[in-house]
Structures are given as structure tokens and as C-alpha cells.
Write a protein that holds these residues in place. Sequence first.
Motif, PDB file in Angstrom:
ATOM      1  N   PRO A   1       5.800  13.157   8.954  1.00  0.00           N
ATOM      2  CA  PRO A   1       5.391  11.879   8.351  1.00  0.00           C
ATOM      3  C   PRO A   1       4.248  12.096   7.356  1.00  0.00           C
ATOM      4  CG  PRO A   1       5.576  11.685  10.744  1.00  0.00           C
ATOM      5  CD  PRO A   1       5.681  13.144  10.431  1.00  0.00           C
ATOM      6  N   GLU A   2       4.184  11.240   6.363  1.00  0.00           N
ATOM      7  CA  GLU A   2       3.123  11.346   5.369  1.00  0.00           C
ATOM      8  C   GLU A   2       1.774  11.084   6.029  1.00  0.00           C
ATOM      9  OE1 GLU A   2       2.852   9.838   0.895  1.00  0.00           O
ATOM     10  OE2 GLU A   2       2.414   8.226   2.308  1.00  0.00           O
ATOM     11  N   PRO A   3       0.781  11.943   5.776  1.00  0.00           N
ATOM     12  CA  PRO A   3      -0.547  11.716   6.364  1.00  0.00           C
ATOM     13  C   PRO A   3      -1.204  10.463   5.800  1.00  0.00           C
ATOM     14  CG  PRO A   3      -0.587  13.543   4.810  1.00  0.00           C
ATOM     15  CD  PRO A   3       0.845  13.176   4.986  1.00  0.00           C
ATOM     16  N   GLU A   4      -2.259  10.032   6.449  1.00  0.00           N
ATOM     17  CA  GLU A   4      -2.940   8.800   6.036  1.00  0.00           C
ATOM     18  C   GLU A   4      -3.556   8.944   4.643  1.00  0.00           C
ATOM     19  OE1 GLU A   4      -6.471   5.768   7.612  1.00  0.00           O
ATOM     20  OE2 GLU A   4      -5.848   7.482   8.819  1.00  0.00           O
ATOM     21  N   ASN A   5      -4.157  10.096   4.361  1.00  0.00           N
ATOM     22  CA  ASN A   5      -4.779  10.345   3.067  1.00  0.00           C
ATOM     23  C   ASN A   5      -4.193  11.631   2.448  1.00  0.00           C
ATOM     24  OD1 ASN A   5      -6.649   8.126   3.091  1.00  0.00           O
ATOM     25  ND2 ASN A   5      -7.848   9.258   4.588  1.00  0.00           N
ATOM     26  N   PRO A   6      -2.951  11.563   1.958  1.00  0.00           N
ATOM     27  CA  PRO A   6      -2.293  12.773   1.443  1.00  0.00           C
ATOM     28  C   PRO A   6      -2.940  13.287   0.160  1.00  0.00           C
ATOM     29  CG  PRO A   6      -1.002  10.832   0.911  1.00  0.00           C
ATOM     30  CD  PRO A   6      -2.105  10.365   1.820  1.00  0.00           C
TER      31      PRO A   6
ATOM     32  N   THR B   1       0.790  -1.217   0.000  1.00  0.00           N
ATOM     33  CA  THR B   1       0.000   0.000   0.000  1.00  0.00           C
ATOM     34  C   THR B   1       0.828   1.274   0.000  1.00  0.00           C
ATOM     35  OG1 THR B   1      -0.102   0.002   2.419  1.00  0.00           O
ATOM     36  CG2 THR B   1      -1.857  -1.179   1.257  1.00  0.00           C
ATOM     37  N   ALA B   2       2.162   1.147  -0.018  1.00  0.00           N
ATOM     38  CA  ALA B   2       3.011   2.327   0.130  1.00  0.00           C
ATOM     39  C   ALA B   2       2.806   3.339  -0.991  1.00  0.00           C
ATOM     40  CB  ALA B   2       4.482   1.910   0.176  1.00  0.00           C
ATOM     41  N   SER B   3       2.497   2.889  -2.209  1.00  0.00           N
ATOM     42  CA  SER B   3       2.391   3.813  -3.324  1.00  0.00           C
ATOM     43  C   SER B   3       0.979   3.873  -3.885  1.00  0.00           C
ATOM     44  CB  SER B   3       3.366   3.385  -4.434  1.00  0.00           C
ATOM     45  OG  SER B   3       3.070   2.069  -4.864  1.00  0.00           O
ATOM     46  N   ALA B   4      -0.013   3.394  -3.129  1.00  0.00           N
ATOM     47  CA  ALA B   4      -1.387   3.325  -3.630  1.00  0.00           C
ATOM     48  C   ALA B   4      -2.176   4.571  -3.285  1.00  0.00           C
ATOM     49  CB  ALA B   4      -2.078   2.076  -3.083  1.00  0.00           C
ATOM     50  N   HIS B   5      -1.636   5.735  -3.597  1.00  0.00           N
ATOM     51  CA  HIS B   5      -2.311   6.996  -3.330  1.00  0.00           C
ATOM     52  C   HIS B   5      -2.632   7.695  -4.646  1.00  0.00           C
ATOM     53  CE1 HIS B   5      -1.358   6.206   0.714  1.00  0.00           C
ATOM     54  NE2 HIS B   5      -0.180   6.814   0.794  1.00  0.00           N
TER      55      HIS B   5
ATOM     56  N   ILE C   1      -7.198  14.614   0.957  1.00  0.00           N
ATOM     57  CA  ILE C   1      -7.229  16.065   1.165  1.00  0.00           C
ATOM     58  C   ILE C   1      -6.236  16.552   2.222  1.00  0.00           C
ATOM     59  CG2 ILE C   1      -9.649  16.196   0.442  1.00  0.00           C
ATOM     60  CD1 ILE C   1     -10.414  16.387   3.387  1.00  0.00           C
ATOM     61  N   GLU C   2      -5.460  15.661   2.811  1.00  0.00           N
ATOM     62  CA  GLU C   2      -4.518  16.073   3.858  1.00  0.00           C
ATOM     63  C   GLU C   2      -3.232  16.593   3.212  1.00  0.00           C
ATOM     64  OE1 GLU C   2      -4.300  13.348   7.313  1.00  0.00           O
ATOM     65  OE2 GLU C   2      -5.694  12.106   6.159  1.00  0.00           O
TER      66      GLU C   2
END
Length: 248
Positions: free
Chosen positions: A169-174, A28-32, A161-162
Amino acid sequence: MSVSRTHLSRAVLTGGAAVASVLLLAGTASAHVGVQPQGEAAKGGYATVNVKVPNERDNASTVKVEVNFPTDHPLASVMPQPIPGWKVEVTKAKLAKPLELHGKKINEAVAKVTWTADGSKIGPGQFQQFPLSLGQLPEDTDRLVLKAIQTYDNNEVVRWIEEPKDGAPEPENPAPVLKLSAATGDHHGGAAQAADDKAGHDEKAGEHEKKEAAGSTDSAARVLGVVGILVGLAGIAFGVLAGRRRSA
């Protein structure tokens, strides 16, 4: 004997949990949702970008994507490229302070672009790219934060939207972030590149893809290494137990 068995059982369970955690993070590291320029996105110029939308669910498909544009750095021109199987809608909003573009005053700017599935969708294990032509890019910021909303066919909504913060640290939903490069003399940016410039951009894109592939291979190797170590520890633990049982 019972105490040793308890400790060994806990060690095996802990190792299993560690394996699961490593595999989950690797998947899931790049699934944004993200935004990537084709070539350069220079301040004061124009650029073509891709909004990349991966499907993160294994039991639902993405059927709607909404990308919102910042009001503090408005864009007068946002043109989507048609995508088969998707309807697109561009929504504009009035500006409190008009923009000046090519000697003309612009009283409204694009607020958001919405793609809705119309015979297509993004299924599990798939992604879709939505190309946009943007301009004129602002000159007084280093990046544009494009907040995105992803909707699945089971009515689940994920809000990207974060805003990422430097050094945090990277937010949960960047939110997707478009980084802007230094301004150039040609304010048409990527929209007016010569053929040799385009070849150079394609070469850079190819190198970037190779680096991403190498990174993915390295991550997979590390995961397999961790799994091997933990499996080995589990085998040693069971071997010790078996030896003690025979001794008893």
C-alpha cells in the motif's frame, strides 16, 4: 419502538460517516509532492523534470520546498530553472567514489535543491511546479527516489520521505519517484530532442492529461453516486419512522 429508532439512527450516522470518508479520500488522493519528466527520462541520458508541489492545507501556505537526491545513484548535474518569487539554492556534497562524466572525474554531486519563497508562496488550493534539468542519469537502476520536505508559513513541516514499495500500500507520506526508461543511443536524452520528437512528447503529455481529467470526472461521479444512495437510504429510514409514529 425505541429499539427500531436506535437502529435507524445508527444507520443514518454510519451512512454520514461513509459519505465523509469517500469525500475526504477523493480530495486527498493525488495531493502528494511528485516528480514528472517532460518527455522521457532514459537511463544514461539527460532529462528535464517538474517537481510538483500541491498545498494540502486550507489555513497555511507553502513557503519552502527541499528536494534531496540519492547518494547511491548520484547526479553530477542538477540545474534548476528560475521561478519568479522563489530563491533557489543548490547544495553539493563530496563523493566517496568519483563519477566519470565525458572523460572527466567528478568528485562531488548535488545533494539537494532548496526553493524558498521570496515574494511568492503556494496558497491553499494551489500548486507550483519547479523545473529541473538532470543528468547524467544512472544506468544501473529503474528509478530515483527524491525525498522532499515541505514547509508551511505556520512552521508545519511535512516530510515526503517514505519510499514506496512494489505491491505494498502507498505510505502516508510517499517520496517522489522518478521512473527511468530504457537507455537510448542518444545519451543527451530529452535535452537534444528534434522538433518532431518534442511534438510527439507534447502529444503524449496531452493524452496523459486527458486521461487524468477523465479519471477525476469518473471519481467525482462515483462519489456523487455513493452520496445519492446514502441519502436515499436515510430518506427511507425516516419514512419508516414516520409511518410507525402515525400507526402508534
